[in-house]
Design a protein around this motif. Sequence first.
Motif, PDB file in Angstrom:
ATOM      1  N   ASN A  42       0.818  -1.207   0.000  1.00 35.71           N
ATOM      2  CA  ASN A  42       0.000   0.000   0.000  1.00 35.71           C
ATOM      3  C   ASN A  42       0.858   1.265   0.000  1.00 35.71           C
ATOM      4  N   LEU A  43       1.883   1.282   0.851  1.00 35.62           N
ATOM      5  CA  LEU A  43       2.689   2.503   0.937  1.00 35.62           C
ATOM      6  C   LEU A  43       3.556   2.681  -0.311  1.00 35.62           C
ATOM      7  N   PHE A  44       3.986   1.565  -0.920  1.00 36.82           N
ATOM      8  CA  PHE A  44       4.717   1.679  -2.184  1.00 36.82           C
ATOM      9  C   PHE A  44       3.823   2.276  -3.260  1.00 36.82           C
ATOM     10  N   ALA A  45       2.563   1.838  -3.303  1.00 42.05           N
ATOM     11  CA  ALA A  45       1.631   2.350  -4.314  1.00 42.05           C
ATOM     12  C   ALA A  45       1.356   3.838  -4.091  1.00 42.05           C
ATOM     13  N   LYS A  46       1.180   4.241  -2.851  1.00 42.29           N
ATOM     14  CA  LYS A  46       0.858   5.634  -2.553  1.00 42.29           C
ATOM     15  C   LYS A  46       2.028   6.571  -2.824  1.00 42.29           C
ATOM     16  N   THR A  47       3.232   6.111  -2.518  1.00 39.14           N
ATOM     17  CA  THR A  47       4.412   6.984  -2.632  1.00 39.14           C
ATOM     18  C   THR A  47       5.110   6.845  -3.979  1.00 39.14           C
ATOM     19  N   ALA A  48       4.694   5.850  -4.783  1.00 43.29           N
ATOM     20  CA  ALA A  48       5.282   5.598  -6.109  1.00 43.29           C
ATOM     21  C   ALA A  48       6.754   5.200  -6.026  1.00 43.29           C
ATOM     22  N   VAL A  49       7.174   4.625  -4.885  1.00 42.64           N
ATOM     23  CA  VAL A  49       8.525   4.063  -4.819  1.00 42.64           C
ATOM     24  C   VAL A  49       8.461   2.630  -5.331  1.00 42.64           C
ATOM     25  N   ARG A  50       9.592   2.151  -5.868  1.00 43.14           N
ATOM     26  CA  ARG A  50       9.599   0.831  -6.493  1.00 43.14           C
ATOM     27  C   ARG A  50      10.244  -0.246  -5.632  1.00 43.14           C
ATOM     28  N   ASP A  51      11.000   0.158  -4.615  1.00 40.25           N
ATOM     29  CA  ASP A  51      11.725  -0.833  -3.831  1.00 40.25           C
ATOM     30  C   ASP A  51      12.134  -0.221  -2.503  1.00 40.25           C
ATOM     31  N   ARG A  52      12.808  -1.028  -1.673  1.00 38.08           N
ATOM     32  CA  ARG A  52      13.146  -0.581  -0.328  1.00 38.08           C
ATOM     33  C   ARG A  52      14.184   0.538  -0.342  1.00 38.08           C
ATOM     34  N   ALA A  53      15.094   0.500  -1.311  1.00 36.64           N
ATOM     35  CA  ALA A  53      16.103   1.566  -1.384  1.00 36.64           C
ATOM     36  C   ALA A  53      15.427   2.909  -1.628  1.00 36.64           C
TER      37      ALA A  53
END
Length: 231
Positions: free
Chosen positions: A204-215
């Motif tokens: 969910n947080l990846f989708a909201k923030t548009a980040v692709r990975d943990r880095a």
Amino acid sequence: MSGPEVTRVLVVDDQTVVREGIVMLLGLLPGIEVVGAAGDGEEAVALVERHHPDVVLMDLRMPRCDGVEATRRIRAAHPETEVVVLTTYADDDSLFPALQAGARGYLTKDAGAEEIARAVADVRSGAAGLSPQVQLRLLERLSEQSGRSGPTADRPAARSGELPDGLTAREAEVLALIAEGLSNAEIAQRLFVSQATVKTHINNLFAKTAVRDRAQAVAYAFRYGITGTQQ
């Protein structure tokens, strides 16, 4: 019966002696096949298009097209190709732009063969391939930012009770723990929830923030000052 999986790697460095040395080193590592070598970012983008490597070992400061721009272009056109930065520089002006451009690993050129092989394996498995020094620097910067009372020019201030991009308090808490370097299992243990629940929060947080990975998530947490001390 098929043999072990081989990781196809492209090497990018503008210094010929360094580039050839890295190619020679990688040739000695089991499970790695060097499919090409480029002398700048423009050539790197072209060779990725031609060879479709699994991983690119990317220098940063190069003529014509630097490593950050090349990383951005490669990740946009070929999201299946991972990028590990291999550079002399570990300063913040090099580190954070590279991670934000899509690099999933970051090593300095004093890394040994074992550390390079581990970073390549990590990014292929979906983890971040960060050297211990880089992980420490990320945590130090997060700590520095969390200790500041006001906004800075390069980091928007998170108002009390207000989180960026519609993050919930729990998602921000999970993000802060990712920034601390915790695995999904460790986050689940810390929050007394299942790993499946942690994965849901991360998705969910990846989708909201548009980040692709943990880095990139760590870079995002740094940018917005989302750290454990604020939760």
